[in-house]
Design an enzyme around this catalytic site. Structure first.
Site, PDB file in Angstrom:
ATOM      1  N   HIS A 156       0.830  -1.217   0.000  1.00 16.93           N
ATOM      2  CA  HIS A 156       0.000   0.000   0.000  1.00 16.93           C
ATOM      3  C   HIS A 156       0.861   1.262   0.000  1.00 16.93           C
ATOM      4  O   HIS A 156       0.439   2.304   0.471  1.00 16.93           O
ATOM      5  CB  HIS A 156      -0.952   0.043   1.200  1.00 16.93           C
ATOM      6  N   SER A 277      14.161  22.216 -15.839  1.00 16.80           N
ATOM      7  CA  SER A 277      12.927  22.977 -16.026  1.00 16.80           C
ATOM      8  C   SER A 277      13.283  24.329 -16.618  1.00 16.80           C
ATOM      9  O   SER A 277      14.320  24.901 -16.292  1.00 16.80           O
ATOM     10  CB  SER A 277      12.230  23.157 -14.677  1.00 16.80           C
ATOM     11  N   LYS A 283      15.354  22.209 -10.637  1.00 15.21           N
ATOM     12  CA  LYS A 283      14.720  20.960 -11.046  1.00 15.21           C
ATOM     13  C   LYS A 283      15.625  20.034 -11.858  1.00 15.21           C
ATOM     14  O   LYS A 283      16.386  20.461 -12.703  1.00 15.21           O
ATOM     15  CB  LYS A 283      13.453  21.235 -11.874  1.00 15.21           C
ATOM     16  N   GLU A 290       9.508   8.775 -16.807  1.00 10.60           N
ATOM     17  CA  GLU A 290       8.150   9.306 -17.009  1.00 10.60           C
ATOM     18  C   GLU A 290       7.638   8.980 -18.413  1.00 10.60           C
ATOM     19  O   GLU A 290       6.494   8.570 -18.602  1.00 10.60           O
ATOM     20  CB  GLU A 290       8.134  10.822 -16.811  1.00 10.60           C
TER      21      GLU A 290
END
Ligand code: ARG
Length: 458
Positions: A156, A277, A283, A290
């Site tokens: 979980h 970024s 970043k 992804e």
């Protein structure tokens, strides 16, 4: 451009219809296999006396010349010739004259395209198997190099029990091993020659399918002409196996994304696999995992496209089936790209073992070990669960962790607990206690690593 099938027509094809029905834009990638199949077909026609041996040799030489032309980028495929099969045949006739027109004896584009896709997919599967092995190697190397790092195991996404990081990696290795085995299975199933089915019913010429099959490296021939030209199971099976494989990559991708966040801080992906970024200077985004996670969707989509394409199609060939190629090709490209980038990214990944260890100690991860301890002292597991549940609640209320408790505190919950409890609730003790086959104990993981290595090399 005169059509190879123009005989019964009086009017030219509508220009837009010509473009609309053509597949050359995408099926040109089959050119090498189309020529390979045609060469063996021509040689068989010669051997069987269906055409002259000298004619067969002329055709073969002509096809070789076209192969060289295409390789050199000198052939311009044309939409007017619809697909790769007619582009090649037309070029052959252009080069060697009317004898080139004998190549299509005893065959149809329907069995020809079925052959070409099989030859192509077979090669691509072999390339993909190579990429899968590279990813497997990267996982094994990461596991071997970081054998002792302890991380939290989750259910979980909540801390559950401490595990070895190497054990976690080997879980992915198991998935990849199944993907490899699935590709081998399907390859063996579809590695049979469909050529000889003709348009749908077979051919009136005395062809030798077994010889062609042997020349082209097939294990046998298909057994029903209608099925031979209309079966696309192998493409669907491949997209299905590819979907499973991408699902596996997407899970690993998701974990890498989480792990490289500031909140987890378990790993550092190499700069080479991340981007920045345009607005936030701090970043470093895990774009590669992804994107792979995202690309999983298009592979599932391709599987559904193919299943839907084939649904309810009457026997035998239908033009619908020309739509089989783009989903298949896109799946192959996507899987190859994703595997290639993943293998390298995993190989270069840096592990932050100290952070993993700190996280593994949080969240009362050794609570099960205390319960198991009580069980070994004779308490039924259900009662032991209750005892430790209360112990954890006490810890939460008093801002303590299980290993911080004094013996008196432990014994307030069960008199069965003795001073040796502390030997069982270190991270190492917890991990190493799970030593049955498939468990996270160091010895068990080492055994599985050795087994995986032997399987990889065997
Ligand atoms: N381009 C066609 C395809 O990809 C080849 C087979 C065409 N056969 C036909 N009878 N029109 O399916």
């Amino acid at each position: 451009m005169s059509k190879l099938w123009g005989g019964r027509f009086t009017q030219p094809t509508d220009k837009f219809v010509e473009e609309f029905t053509a597949s050359i834009e995408f099926d040109q990638r089959l050119w090498r296999y189309d020529i390979q199949g045609s060469k063996v077909h021509a040689a068989m026609l010669g051997r069987q006396g269906i055409i002259g041996v000298a004619e067969a040799e002329q055709i073969s030489a002509g096809l070789d010349a076209i192969l060289a032309e295409i390789e050199a980028g000198k052939v311009e495929f044309t939409v007017a010739l619809e697909d790769i099969h007619m582009n090649v045949e037309s070029r052959l006739i252009e080069r060697i004259g009317a004898v080139g027109g004998k190549l299509h004896t005893g065959r149809s584009r329907n069995d020809q395209v079925a052959l070409d896709i099989r030859l192509y997919l077979r090669d691509e599967i072999d390339i993909i198997l190579g990429y899968l092995r590279a990813l497997e190697d990267a996982l094994l190397q990461q596991a071997e190099a970081n054998l002792d790092i302890i991380m939290p195991g989750f259910t979980h996404l909540q801390t559950a029990q401490p595990i070895l990081y190497s054990h976690h990696l080997l879980a992915y290795r198991e998935m990849i091993a199944r993907d490899i085995s699935r590709l081998h299975d399907m390859r063996a199933r579809f590695n049979v020659l469909p050529l000889g089915a003709g348009a749908l019913a077979g051919t009136t010429f005395p062809i030798d399918r077994e010889w062609v099959a042997q020349q082209l490296g097939f294990d046998g021939v298909t057994r029903n002409s209608l099925d031979s030209v209309s079966d696309r199971d192998f493409a669907i099976e491949f997209c299905s196996g590819a979907s499973l494989l991408m699902m596996h990559l997407s899970r690993l991708a998701e974990e890498l994304i989480l792990w490289s966040s500031a909140d987890f801080n378990f790993i550092e992906l190499s700069d080479a696999f991340c981007t920045g970024s345009s607005i936030m200077p701090q970043k470093k985004n895990p774009d590669v995992p992804e994107l792979v996670r995202g690309k999983t969707g298009r592979v599932y989509g391709n599987l559904i496209s193919l299943l839907t394409l084939m649904k309810s199609l009457p026997l035998a060939y239908n033009k619908d089936m020309q739509e089989d190629k783009e989903p298949l090709f896109d799946t192959i490209d996507t899987v190859k790209g994703s595997l290639k980038v993943f293998a390298e990214m995993i190989a270069q990944m840096q592990v932050k073992g100290a952070n993993m260890r700190v996280a593994a100690a949080r969240g009362f991860s050794t609570a099960t070990d205390v319960a198991d301890y009580c069980v070994r002292k004779g308490l039924p597991f259900r009662q032991a669960h209750e005892v430790v549940g209360k112990t954890v609640r006490y810890c939460v209320e008093n801002g303590k962790d299980i290993p911080d408790l004094s013996l008196e505190e432990f014994r307030a919950f069960s008199a069965l607990i003795d001073a040796d409890i502390y030997d069982f609730i270190t991270l190492e003790a917890s991990v190493n206690a799970r030593s049955a086959t498939g468990g996270t104990a160091r010895a068990a993981v080492e055994r599985e690593l050795a087994r995986a290595r032997a399987q990889r090399n065997g």
